[in-house]
Design an enzyme around this catalytic site. Structure first.
Site, PDB file in Angstrom:
ATOM      1  N   VAL A   1     -70.629   8.348  41.736  1.00  0.00           N
ATOM      2  CA  VAL A   1     -71.659   8.152  42.753  1.00  0.00           C
ATOM      3  C   VAL A   1     -72.975   8.771  42.281  1.00  0.00           C
ATOM      4  O   VAL A   1     -73.010   9.888  41.752  1.00  0.00           O
ATOM      5  CB  VAL A   1     -71.225   8.785  44.091  1.00  0.00           C
ATOM      6  CG1 VAL A   1     -72.287   8.575  45.161  1.00  0.00           C
ATOM      7  CG2 VAL A   1     -69.895   8.193  44.532  1.00  0.00           C
ATOM      8  N   HIS A   2     -74.046   8.009  42.481  1.00  0.00           N
ATOM      9  CA  HIS A   2     -75.389   8.485  42.119  1.00  0.00           C
ATOM     10  C   HIS A   2     -75.805   9.546  43.138  1.00  0.00           C
ATOM     11  O   HIS A   2     -76.438   9.253  44.157  1.00  0.00           O
ATOM     12  CB  HIS A   2     -76.381   7.309  42.126  1.00  0.00           C
ATOM     13  CG  HIS A   2     -77.768   7.681  41.720  1.00  0.00           C
ATOM     14  ND1 HIS A   2     -78.228   7.554  40.433  1.00  0.00           N
ATOM     15  CD2 HIS A   2     -78.818   8.177  42.436  1.00  0.00           C
ATOM     16  CE1 HIS A   2     -79.491   7.940  40.363  1.00  0.00           C
ATOM     17  NE2 HIS A   2     -79.869   8.323  41.584  1.00  0.00           N
ATOM     18  N   HIS A   3     -75.443  10.800  42.839  1.00  0.00           N
ATOM     19  CA  HIS A   3     -75.679  11.880  43.784  1.00  0.00           C
ATOM     20  C   HIS A   3     -75.716  13.187  43.008  1.00  0.00           C
ATOM     21  O   HIS A   3     -74.739  13.584  42.384  1.00  0.00           O
ATOM     22  CB  HIS A   3     -74.577  11.914  44.847  1.00  0.00           C
ATOM     23  CG  HIS A   3     -74.907  12.743  46.041  1.00  0.00           C
ATOM     24  ND1 HIS A   3     -74.694  14.102  46.096  1.00  0.00           N
ATOM     25  CD2 HIS A   3     -75.447  12.398  47.248  1.00  0.00           C
ATOM     26  CE1 HIS A   3     -75.073  14.561  47.277  1.00  0.00           C
ATOM     27  NE2 HIS A   3     -75.533  13.549  47.993  1.00  0.00           N
TER      28      HIS A   3
END
EC number: 3.2.1.4
Length: 642
Positions: A535-537
């Site tokens: 996840v882009h986080h």
């Protein structure tokens, strides 16, 4: 003449009968004495004959050794004693007795003993039935907001890999006591965008107002209220909430200018807890859209917190203040216009939809007809282009509130039927709402669909799921409105459509997101067996004790390994228009979650949850501040006294 006999007949006959019976008794006595003499002689003869017979019979038994028995009589009696048990009234074989005993013992062990144990154990109440998939996903989706919190976190935040952050946000501002600490980070970046944050709080509040009983049934009522309050507490800090007239609203904390290379939320890959760069605050001196959306958030939340009168009134005052700012003639411009920190990321395309949206919520919260008349003023939908029916204005998003505002006002017409002076505009809103609902259905090719069945509301653009969940919520909500008012369906041209058509649309779209798609991928992190692991986080992708500063953190972004932490409940951007999904941390269009997207997911899921005995919308809570539309009856006259 003799007296008559009471039993019938003459007295003479009775006397004659008595004399006759006396003579008969004498004769019978004589005969008895004769028989007694005969019996004595007969019995003497029979006794002699019997003794003679017994002597002969005993002699015969001694000769044949009791013949057919083949064994002596004394042994037979002994064996019978060994094989039988005499209970006095009955003689039973020992074999049968043993068989009966062991049968009873086995039956007692197999049947009786378990029954006794079961009866003796303490009674336990049966637990609730297992939660349906929508409820499970909803529990997760709410946890995403805990992971996005900024500021000093509460002890019960329930996300072990998050800590206090952004404690110096807005510390240089002179008009905000204590700075702008708190609120939510918008996405995988560490920026706080107040425009979509306010929209997310409005959506969460709306879902609670419509379905408070459902939240209570699944044990999330207090949690979702706490999440709303975390957001509204922060938004109240972004302007002077104690004033009735303001000239500015702080619209953003952090972020970066497009193309900038200086350390920022965009150019650095750091955990929020490790941020050591400058986080500038953006201030809007004109922002009709921002003021209208914040007014909607505060007004809707004031209905959620009606049980807390002090806080509810504070929210209403804040809503009226920011809405007054939005309606100020000199402030009528989008908040993002000319702002390079906001326009590339959350650019607003207009503000008349926020006028309709904010005025509607203020009317429901206060009952002030000024707001109701504004929401139904023909000039508002005209300037918002609400009746043009193009595909860009038919679905709900953080930028376009028209379909939601018109649905809210359609609810006003369906449930309260206020009539003049609202009816003409409300009827138009109702018609457009029906057409919007028609456009979501597969029978009408208004929007394209992927081969897997996902509706393409944003024309195949990036991050499509945030728009899909909003449409699913509106569709299922309109179906619940019809059910509550006894309306079986509506017409799409000549075609009569039923409530079930809208429910089927909402269910199939949400189920696609939960895993029924060509990739067999759940786009809600943590739900199901297969979901995005990259996840882009920033916070979820960097280990707590080995993060690295700014550019040094990019090794974690570029790593092929899954995130060290699972950001449970985050709905990622979603697949492309060919149903393909790339689980790549660097491709944010696929793997980045957003605050507004998850708020729509929560709303869609709570509308679809199924708890036995709990269904439909709360008919009256949303109208609790609206006065009745009839003239109250006069008080009864005083009692007559002479």
């Amino acid at each position: 003449m003799h007296s008559s006999n009471v039993w019938g007949g003459s007295y003479e006959v009775a006397v004659h009968r008595d004399e006759h019976e006396h003579n008969n008794n004498n004769n019978n006595n004589n005969k008895s004495r004769e028989m007694e003499d005969w019996d004595k002689s007969s019995l003497l003869y029979q006794e002699q004959l019997h003794n003679h017979h017994n002597q002969n019979h005993t002699h015969e038994l001694d000769q044949v050794q009791q013949g057919w028995l083949l064994i002596p009589q004394d042994k037979t009696r002994k064996n019978r004693k060994n094989k039988y048990v005499d209970f006095g009234c009955i003689i039973v074989s020992k074999k049968i007795l043993k068989w009966a005993f062991w049968s009873f013992l086995i039956a007692f062990i197999v049947i009786g003993l378990p029954i006794i144990i079961a009866k003796s154990l303490p009674k336990h109440k049966h637990g609730p039935p297992p939660a349906d998939n929508y409820t499970v996903a909803l529990n997760m989706a709410l946890r995403f907001f805990n992971a996005q919190k900024s500021g000093k976190l509460p002890k019960h935040n329930n996300v072990s890999w998050r800590g206090n952050s952004g404690l110096k946000d807005g510390s240089k501002l002179t008009d905000v006591k204590g700075g702008l600490v708190g609120g939510y980070y918008d996405s995988g970046e560490n920026t706080k965008y107040h425009f979509p944050m306010a929209f997310a709080m409005t959506m969460l509040s709306w879902s609670v107002i419509e379905y408070p009983h459902k939240y209570e049934a699944i044990g999330e009522y207090d949690h979702v209220r706490e999440l709303i309050k975390w957001g509204t507490d922060y938004l109240l800090k972004t302007f002077n909430s104690s004033a009735t007239q303001i000239d500015k609203i702080h619209s953003q904390v952090g972020g970066a200018q497009n193309g900038s290379t200086i350390p920022s939320d965009v150019t650095c890959w750091e955990r929020p807890e490790d941020m050591d760069y400058e986080r500038p605050v953006q201030t809007s001196f004109a922002g009709a859209d921002l003021g209208g959306e914040m007014a909607a958030a505060f007004a809707a939340a004031s209905i959620v917190f009606r049980d807390n009168q002090l806080y509810s009134k504070k929210l209403v005052r804040g809503a009226e203040t920011v809405f007054r700012f939005a309606r100020d003639t000199g402030k009528r411009a989008p908040y993002s216009r000319g702002n390079p920190w906001a326009a590339p990321y959350y650019n607003s395309t207009g503000y008349y939809d926020e006028y309709m949206w904010g005025a509607t919520w203020l009317y429901y919260a206060t009952g002030n007809s000024t707001y109701g008349l504004l929401a139904t003023n023909p000039g508002i939908p005209k300037n918002a282009k609400a009746f043009r029916m193009n595909t860009n204005t038919s679905y709900l998003s953080w930028d376009n509130k028209l379909p939601a505002a018109m649905l809210l006002l359609t609810r006003f017409r369906m449930f309260l039927n206020p009539g003049y002076p609202y009816e003409q505009t409300l009827a138009q809103y109702h018609n457009v709402t029906k057409l919007n609902m028609c456009s979501y259905l597969k029978q009408f090719p208004v929007y394209n669909r992927t081969r897997g069945g996902l509706i393409e509301l944003n024309s195949g653009g990036p991050k499509p799921l945030q728009y899909v969940v909003n449409a699913a919520f509106l569709a299922n909500l309109f179906a619940d409105y019809m059910e509550s008012t006894g309306v079986p369906g509506w017409y799409c041209g000549p075609n009569f459509m039923r409530q079930s058509d809208l429910r089927n649309f909402a269910q199939t779209q949400v189920e696609y997101i939960l895993g029924k798609n060509p990739m067999h991928m759940s786009y809600v992190v943590g739900f199901g067996n297969k979901y995005p692991k990259h996840v882009h986080h920033r916070a979820a992708s960097i280990p707590r004790k080995n993060g690295g500063k700014c550019k040094g953190g990019y090794k974690w972004r570029d790593s092929k390994k899954p995130n060290p932490y699972t950001i449970i409940g985050a709905m990622v951007g979603g697949p492309d228009r060919f149903d393909n999904f790339k689980d790549n941390r660097k491709l944010d269009r696929y793997t980045e979650p957003t605050l507004a997207g998850n708020a729509g997911l929560v709303a869609a899921l709570i509308s679809l949850t199924a708890t036995p005995g709990v269904s439909g919308v709360d008919r009256n809570l949303i109208f609790s501040g609206v006065p009745p539309f009839y003239t109250p009856a006069p008080p009864p006259p005083a009692p007559w006294r002479p």
